[in-house]
Design an enzyme around this catalytic site. Structure first.
Site, mmCIF file in Angstrom:
data_model
loop_
_atom_site.group_PDB
_atom_site.id
_atom_site.type_symbol
_atom_site.label_atom_id
_atom_site.label_comp_id
_atom_site.label_asym_id
_atom_site.label_seq_id
_atom_site.Cartn_x
_atom_site.Cartn_y
_atom_site.Cartn_z
ATOM 1 N N ARG A 1 32.766 -24.124 109.822
ATOM 2 C CA ARG A 1 33.936 -23.691 110.601
ATOM 3 C C ARG A 1 35.030 -23.266 109.639
ATOM 4 O O ARG A 1 34.889 -23.395 108.433
ATOM 5 C CB ARG A 1 34.443 -24.870 111.442
ATOM 6 C CG ARG A 1 34.698 -26.114 110.596
ATOM 7 C CD ARG A 1 35.360 -27.232 111.341
ATOM 8 N NE ARG A 1 35.352 -28.484 110.590
ATOM 9 C CZ ARG A 1 36.172 -28.803 109.613
ATOM 10 N NH1 ARG A 1 37.100 -27.939 109.227
ATOM 11 N NH2 ARG A 1 36.094 -29.967 108.993
ATOM 12 N N GLY B 1 36.124 -38.153 108.092
ATOM 13 C CA GLY B 1 36.311 -39.438 107.425
ATOM 14 C C GLY B 1 35.765 -40.632 108.183
ATOM 15 O O GLY B 1 35.921 -41.764 107.735
ATOM 16 N N GLU C 1 28.648 -31.697 101.395
ATOM 17 C CA GLU C 1 28.407 -31.280 102.774
ATOM 18 C C GLU C 1 28.851 -29.834 102.948
ATOM 19 O O GLU C 1 29.532 -29.272 102.091
ATOM 20 C CB GLU C 1 29.147 -32.176 103.769
ATOM 21 C CG GLU C 1 30.659 -32.128 103.665
ATOM 22 C CD GLU C 1 31.341 -33.078 104.631
ATOM 23 O OE1 GLU C 1 30.653 -33.719 105.441
ATOM 24 O OE2 GLU C 1 32.571 -33.183 104.569
#
Length: 455
Positions: free
Chosen positions: A293, A165, A289
């Protein structure tokens, strides 16, 4: 299979990885800062080694110390969890140079997809839809003004190397652009050491839909369905669920196929998430995006798919094929996750570190899981992220999951620190949320103003 892995993280995700490794018969090494000497992951691991002082830059982000700990303990692989070094290609490359397996995608893929501008270019090549936006990096306000005029307002300013963010601003008109650009660029430079920005047309209102993918070194790529992460505050997720009530069968097939196409295009290995914005009015979705991970919200996918994502990560890193093929994956019921933070929602969500004097975690029944590193007497340090637990529930349908989450939050009791449990309980009980009628603007524009009025 590996004999021993090192977990380069802390808190509930470190505990989660230790448990998965133990069930696979793999030994574990925990690392810790001086502030985490008494943390639960330190007690649960087979071995533990201090890697530095309390500050993250000197411990959990200290690549040399972490790699030295791996060598000293004979760890064959490193699991980075999420946050810290999990998406750091330099660290992944150093692991490779030292013949230590990084449990995640390759450094090359991280570089390709971690930079949002590169990621956009690759997705265009792959035929995955992207939002209209700048073709490359934007460094000056003059460039930003020109590009914004071409694509039209409202727009989103995003840090090329961003995450969590940071370096993101919404801009509605030209008057807001210059101060927003300068603020976002300064924030990005401070957080990532890179002030490069890019601009996208803002899809508003929108649903934030992400698709869990898994890939192995044999070229197999599968998806495990989608998660709806639209309930956000300041671009930070608060509550996640799977499946999304905003998606029907046809759109689900389209968006999951696009996620797999994206992963195949970059030869993705290990666990990852492809994130999209969905325009509900048109039914069109756009690549946002890729997170290279494991995600905080991975348990909701584990509940609905029955696949243990962390175990798959370890197996794939060991060179094994995925244990399931796409045709073997079936989805059942509905799952919801609430993030529990040590923070004060009534005081602008200020962090609330301190000693836990009493703790009761909800339990009982089928389909309830609490991932946490808390225990009674544990002192939450002030140096790290405020998330202290995740409550995850699974029901035969969404209504059952909602009721189970309400029951779990009513039982959740932490004394000694202030938490957002009551805030989450009100959110999960809100009529709009119960009806599934929300988007990325709901929490900030509708729920929070009413919630803050209550005092």
């Amino acid at each position: 299979m590996f004999n021993k892995i090192l977990i380069a993280n802390r808190g509930e995700i470190a505990v989660r990885i230790i448990r998965a490794a133990r069930e696979l018969g793999v030994g574990t090494v925990a690392i810790y800062s001086t502030a985490d000497r008494d943390a639960l992951h330190v007690h649960l691991a087979d071995e533990a080694i201090c890697v530095g002082p309390a500050r993250s830059t000197e411990s959990y982000l200290n690549m040399n110390n972490i790699l030295s700990a791996a060598v000293a303990t004979g760890a064959q692989a490193i699991h980075p969890g999420f946050g810290f070094l999990s998406e750091n290609s330099k660290f992944a490359r150093l692991c490779e140079e030292m013949n230590i397996k990084f449990i995640g995608p390759s450094a090359k893929v991280m570089d390709m997809m971690g930079d949002k501008i590169n990621a956009r270019a690759e997705m265009i090549k792959a035929g995955v839809p992207v939002t209209p936006g700048s073709e490359g990096e934007v460094h000056t306000t003059d460039e930003a003004v020109k590009i914004a005029e071409e694509i039209g307002y409202p727009i989103m300013l995003k840090a090329s190397a961003g995450g969590g963010g940071k370096g993101i601003r919404k801009v509605n008109n030209v008057e807001e652009l210059v101060p927003a650009f300068e603020a976002a660029q300064a924030e990005a430079q401070a957080a990532f050491g890179n002030g490069a920005m890019f601009i996208e047309r803002m899809i508003f209102p929108a649903r934030h839909i992400e698709v869990q993918i898994l890939g192995d070194s044999q070229g197999n790529v599968i998806h495990l369905g989608e998660r709806d992460c639209s309930l956000q505050r300041n671009n930070q997720k608060v509550l996640e669920e799977s499946p999304s009530v905003a998606i029907g069968h046809t759109l689900r097939n389209e968006i999951t196929a696009a996620a797999v196409k994206a992963a195949q295009h970059v030869s993705y290995e290990n666990a990852g998430t492809t994130e999209f914005l969905l325009d509900e009015s048109s039914g069109k979705f756009y690549f946002m995006e890729m997170n290279t991970r494991v995600q905080v919200e991975h348990p909701v996918t584990e509940f609905v798919s029955g696949v243990d994502i962390v175990k798959e990560q370890i197996r794939v890193a060991n060179g094994n094929e995925l244990s399931v093929k796409q045709e073997d994956v079936t989805f059942s019921g509905h799952a919801i996750e609430c993030r529990i933070n040590a923070e004060n929602p009534k005081f602008n969500f200020a962090p609330s570190p301190g000693k836990i004097t009493n703790l009761f975690l909800p339990s009982g029944g089928v389909g309830l899981r609490v991932d946490s590193a808390m225990y009674s007497g544990y002192s939450i340090p002030p140096y790290y992220d405020s998330m202290i637990a995740k409550v995850i529930v699974h029901g035969e349908n969404r209504f059952e999951a909602l009721m189970k989450m309400q029951r779990a939050l009513l039982e959740f009791d932490v004394e000694g620190v202030i938490t957002n449990v009551d805030f989450q309980l009100e959110l999960i009980s809100d009529p709009h949320v119960v009806a599934g009628d929300y988007d990325t603007s709901f929490l900030g524009n509708v729920f929070l103003p009413e919630y803050q009025k209550e005092d």
